[in-house]
Design a protein around this motif. Structure first.
Motif, PDB file in Angstrom:
ATOM      1  N   LEU A   1       0.861  -1.180   0.000  1.00 42.07           N
ATOM      2  CA  LEU A   1       0.000   0.000   0.000  1.00 42.07           C
ATOM      3  C   LEU A   1       0.901   1.234   0.000  1.00 42.07           C
ATOM      4  O   LEU A   1       1.856   1.295   0.771  1.00 42.07           O
ATOM      5  CB  LEU A   1      -0.818  -0.065   1.289  1.00 42.07           C
ATOM      6  N   ASN A   2       0.605   2.209  -0.873  1.00 48.86           N
ATOM      7  CA  ASN A   2       1.406   3.437  -0.954  1.00 48.86           C
ATOM      8  C   ASN A   2       0.509   4.633  -0.631  1.00 48.86           C
ATOM      9  O   ASN A   2      -0.410   4.942  -1.381  1.00 48.86           O
ATOM     10  CB  ASN A   2       1.998   3.552  -2.363  1.00 48.86           C
ATOM     11  N   VAL A   3       0.790   5.297   0.510  1.00 49.11           N
ATOM     12  CA  VAL A   3      -0.032   6.422   0.977  1.00 49.11           C
ATOM     13  C   VAL A   3       0.852   7.618   1.315  1.00 49.11           C
ATOM     14  O   VAL A   3       1.669   7.522   2.222  1.00 49.11           O
ATOM     15  CB  VAL A   3      -0.814   6.032   2.246  1.00 49.11           C
ATOM     16  N   PRO A   4       0.769   8.743   0.673  1.00 52.48           N
ATOM     17  CA  PRO A   4       0.032   8.998  -0.569  1.00 52.48           C
ATOM     18  C   PRO A   4       0.905   8.576  -1.758  1.00 52.48           C
ATOM     19  O   PRO A   4       2.121   8.687  -1.708  1.00 52.48           O
ATOM     20  CB  PRO A   4      -0.155  10.515  -0.551  1.00 52.48           C
ATOM     21  N   CYS A   5       0.267   8.134  -2.822  1.00 50.59           N
ATOM     22  CA  CYS A   5       1.053   7.600  -3.954  1.00 50.59           C
ATOM     23  C   CYS A   5       1.398   8.687  -4.966  1.00 50.59           C
ATOM     24  O   CYS A   5       2.228   8.464  -5.857  1.00 50.59           O
ATOM     25  CB  CYS A   5       0.313   6.468  -4.638  1.00 50.59           C
ATOM     26  N   GLY A   6       0.754   9.862  -4.872  1.00 53.95           N
ATOM     27  CA  GLY A   6       1.055  10.942  -5.815  1.00 53.95           C
ATOM     28  C   GLY A   6       0.892  10.489  -7.260  1.00 53.95           C
ATOM     29  O   GLY A   6      -0.111   9.869  -7.634  1.00 53.95           O
ATOM     30  N   THR A   7       1.913  10.777  -8.070  1.00 51.73           N
ATOM     31  CA  THR A   7       1.845  10.451  -9.503  1.00 51.73           C
ATOM     32  C   THR A   7       2.312   9.013  -9.798  1.00 51.73           C
ATOM     33  O   THR A   7       2.564   8.670 -10.943  1.00 51.73           O
ATOM     34  CB  THR A   7       2.740  11.405 -10.313  1.00 51.73           C
ATOM     35  N   GLY A   8       2.505   8.223  -8.746  1.00 54.25           N
ATOM     36  CA  GLY A   8       2.881   6.815  -8.952  1.00 54.25           C
ATOM     37  C   GLY A   8       4.354   6.608  -9.289  1.00 54.25           C
ATOM     38  O   GLY A   8       4.706   5.624  -9.938  1.00 54.25           O
ATOM     39  N   VAL A   9       5.221   7.508  -8.808  1.00 54.90           N
ATOM     40  CA  VAL A   9       6.659   7.366  -9.109  1.00 54.90           C
ATOM     41  C   VAL A   9       7.229   6.055  -8.569  1.00 54.90           C
ATOM     42  O   VAL A   9       8.221   5.555  -9.092  1.00 54.90           O
ATOM     43  CB  VAL A   9       7.535   8.531  -8.566  1.00 54.90           C
ATOM     44  N   ASN A  10       6.605   5.518  -7.537  1.00 54.25           N
ATOM     45  CA  ASN A  10       7.153   4.283  -6.934  1.00 54.25           C
ATOM     46  C   ASN A  10       6.737   3.008  -7.648  1.00 54.25           C
ATOM     47  O   ASN A  10       7.313   1.944  -7.408  1.00 54.25           O
ATOM     48  CB  ASN A  10       6.679   4.165  -5.481  1.00 54.25           C
ATOM     49  N   PHE A  11       5.711   3.082  -8.462  1.00 53.78           N
ATOM     50  CA  PHE A  11       5.117   1.853  -8.998  1.00 53.78           C
ATOM     51  C   PHE A  11       6.128   0.972  -9.731  1.00 53.78           C
ATOM     52  O   PHE A  11       6.153  -0.234  -9.561  1.00 53.78           O
ATOM     53  CB  PHE A  11       3.938   2.186  -9.925  1.00 53.78           C
ATOM     54  N   LYS A  12       6.971   1.609 -10.578  1.00 52.46           N
ATOM     55  CA  LYS A  12       7.903   0.786 -11.349  1.00 52.46           C
ATOM     56  C   LYS A  12       8.927   0.101 -10.429  1.00 52.46           C
ATOM     57  O   LYS A  12       9.343  -1.020 -10.683  1.00 52.46           O
ATOM     58  CB  LYS A  12       8.598   1.605 -12.440  1.00 52.46           C
ATOM     59  N   TYR A  13       9.290   0.784  -9.332  1.00 47.13           N
ATOM     60  CA  TYR A  13      10.249   0.178  -8.398  1.00 47.13           C
ATOM     61  C   TYR A  13       9.591  -0.986  -7.641  1.00 47.13           C
ATOM     62  O   TYR A  13      10.204  -2.029  -7.442  1.00 47.13           O
ATOM     63  CB  TYR A  13      10.774   1.219  -7.397  1.00 47.13           C
ATOM     64  N   PHE A  14       8.339  -0.798  -7.225  1.00 50.98           N
ATOM     65  CA  PHE A  14       7.633  -1.901  -6.548  1.00 50.98           C
ATOM     66  C   PHE A  14       7.608  -3.120  -7.467  1.00 50.98           C
ATOM     67  O   PHE A  14       7.878  -4.243  -7.051  1.00 50.98           O
ATOM     68  CB  PHE A  14       6.169  -1.534  -6.242  1.00 50.98           C
ATOM     69  N   ASN A  15       7.280  -2.865  -8.734  1.00 47.41           N
ATOM     70  CA  ASN A  15       7.134  -3.988  -9.663  1.00 47.41           C
ATOM     71  C   ASN A  15       8.456  -4.667  -9.999  1.00 47.41           C
ATOM     72  O   ASN A  15       8.453  -5.835 -10.397  1.00 47.41           O
ATOM     73  CB  ASN A  15       6.391  -3.543 -10.930  1.00 47.41           C
ATOM     74  N   GLU A  16       9.578  -3.959  -9.805  1.00 51.23           N
ATOM     75  CA  GLU A  16      10.870  -4.637  -9.997  1.00 51.23           C
ATOM     76  C   GLU A  16      11.036  -5.729  -8.951  1.00 51.23           C
ATOM     77  O   GLU A  16      11.604  -6.784  -9.208  1.00 51.23           O
ATOM     78  CB  GLU A  16      12.023  -3.632  -9.895  1.00 51.23           C
ATOM     79  N   TYR A  17      10.545  -5.476  -7.734  1.00 51.03           N
ATOM     80  CA  TYR A  17      10.637  -6.489  -6.674  1.00 51.03           C
ATOM     81  C   TYR A  17       9.530  -7.537  -6.790  1.00 51.03           C
ATOM     82  O   TYR A  17       9.724  -8.699  -6.471  1.00 51.03           O
ATOM     83  CB  TYR A  17      10.569  -5.828  -5.294  1.00 51.03           C
TER      84      TYR A  17
ATOM     85  N   GLY B   1      -2.493   2.256  -4.525  1.00 52.92           N
ATOM     86  CA  GLY B   1      -2.030   3.629  -4.324  1.00 52.92           C
ATOM     87  C   GLY B   1      -3.197   4.519  -3.924  1.00 52.92           C
ATOM     88  O   GLY B   1      -4.234   4.521  -4.581  1.00 52.92           O
ATOM     89  N   ILE B   2      -3.003   5.281  -2.837  1.00 51.08           N
ATOM     90  CA  ILE B   2      -4.053   6.179  -2.333  1.00 51.08           C
ATOM     91  C   ILE B   2      -3.561   7.623  -2.427  1.00 51.08           C
ATOM     92  O   ILE B   2      -2.428   7.917  -2.043  1.00 51.08           O
ATOM     93  CB  ILE B   2      -4.333   5.893  -0.825  1.00 51.08           C
ATOM     94  N   ASP B   3      -4.414   8.508  -2.882  1.00 53.13           N
ATOM     95  CA  ASP B   3      -4.068   9.938  -2.876  1.00 53.13           C
ATOM     96  C   ASP B   3      -5.357  10.759  -2.943  1.00 53.13           C
ATOM     97  O   ASP B   3      -6.380  10.270  -3.430  1.00 53.13           O
ATOM     98  CB  ASP B   3      -3.152  10.294  -4.055  1.00 53.13           C
ATOM     99  N   LEU B   4      -5.280  12.004  -2.470  1.00 57.14           N
ATOM    100  CA  LEU B   4      -6.476  12.848  -2.457  1.00 57.14           C
ATOM    101  C   LEU B   4      -6.514  13.828  -3.625  1.00 57.14           C
ATOM    102  O   LEU B   4      -7.485  14.553  -3.810  1.00 57.14           O
ATOM    103  CB  LEU B   4      -6.537  13.602  -1.109  1.00 57.14           C
ATOM    104  N   SER B   5      -5.457  13.839  -4.428  1.00 53.46           N
ATOM    105  CA  SER B   5      -5.434  14.774  -5.571  1.00 53.46           C
ATOM    106  C   SER B   5      -5.760  14.023  -6.863  1.00 53.46           C
ATOM    107  O   SER B   5      -5.040  13.098  -7.255  1.00 53.46           O
ATOM    108  CB  SER B   5      -4.051  15.436  -5.666  1.00 53.46           C
TER     109      SER B   5
END
Ligand SMILES: C[S@@+](CC[C@H](N)C(=O)[O-])C[C@H]1O[C@@H](n2cnc3c(N)ncnc32)[C@H](O)[C@@H]1O
Length: 215
Positions: free
Chosen positions: A50-66, A75-79
């Motif tokens: 779970l990524n809080v707040p995930c913003g523009t999803g900059v972490n997604f590619k790194y999560f998927n490498e693992y 990913g949760i965000d209010l914007s």
């Protein structure tokens, strides 16, 4: 700091606009801290993060490498602007294991987890990056995050901490709309096992703290 409803709405309007250029700032400036932090999540194939707040999803590619594109990323965000950018990344990369949700970090708790898309999920890891410094309810949010982790699950926080007031601190507060002197990692320290903190990133202004939910 988004202390009042009005301030929160103002911050979200600000992030909606910032979303257009956000990746250019975030990708290079926090790269080292982010790489280290994501390693600390200890993600394995098939796990849920779970990524809080995930913003523009900059972490997604790194999560998927693992995760090798397995498991589940939420990913949760209010914007809506920031999430729009995150969704573009998901579509462009054809990631099938990522879901995003427009929600307030303060609402992510046991009740939310139980109602989550009528699925029973066990949360293996949670990443809170550059979010808690903006939210006055940060202590509650940490408590809620730990409560929804499975036993021995990992929590990692990446954020700002500057003990003394400085020009840099004022700039970070202005650009991030948050605070820089919250004792966030000190609070986490008392809530988890295997606690670890490294505050050497970005010339000592950015820390990465991690730990496991006690079993
Ligand atoms: C500095 S950005 C960090 C984004 C991402 N974690 C990263 O490191 O790139 C702060 C984010 O917090 C989001 N945010 C602000 N208040 C929030 C709230 N109450 N609930 C969820 N997200 C919120 C903003 O929309 C913005 O995307």
């Amino acid at each position: 700091m988004y202390g009042t409803k009005k301030n929160q709405e103002k911050a979200i309007r600000y992030y909606n606009k910032l979303s257009v250029i956000y990746d250019y700032i975030s990708n290079w400036y926090y790269k080292k801290a982010r790489n280290y932090a994501i390693k600390e999540l200890e993600l394995k194939n098939g796990q849920t993060v779970l990524n809080v707040p995930c913003g523009t999803g900059v972490n997604f590619k790194y999560f998927n490498e693992y995760l090798n594109n397995s498991g589940h990323i939420i990913g949760i965000d209010l914007s809506s602007g920031m999430l729009g950018k995150a969704r573009q990344k998901i579509e462009k990369n054809g990631w099938k294991n990522i879901e995003t949700e427009l929600n307030n970090a303060t609402k992510i708790n046991q009740k939310w987890l139980e109602g989550y898309r009528n699925e029973k999920i066990a949360v293996d890891a949670i990443f809170c990056d550059l979010g808690l410094s903006g939210l006055p309810e940060w202590r509650n949010i940490i408590d809620n995050m730990i409560s929804i982790l499975k036993p021995k699950g990992r929590i990692v926080i990446l954020d700002w901490y500057l003990e003394k007031p400085s020009f840099r601190g004022d700039f970070v507060k202005w650009i991030g709309k948050g605070e820089v002197d919250r004792p966030i990692w000190q609070y986490l320290q008392n809530k988890v096992s295997d606690f670890k903190v490294d505050y050497s990133f970005n010339y000592g202004g950015v820390f990465v703290a991690s730990g496991s939910k006690p079993s």
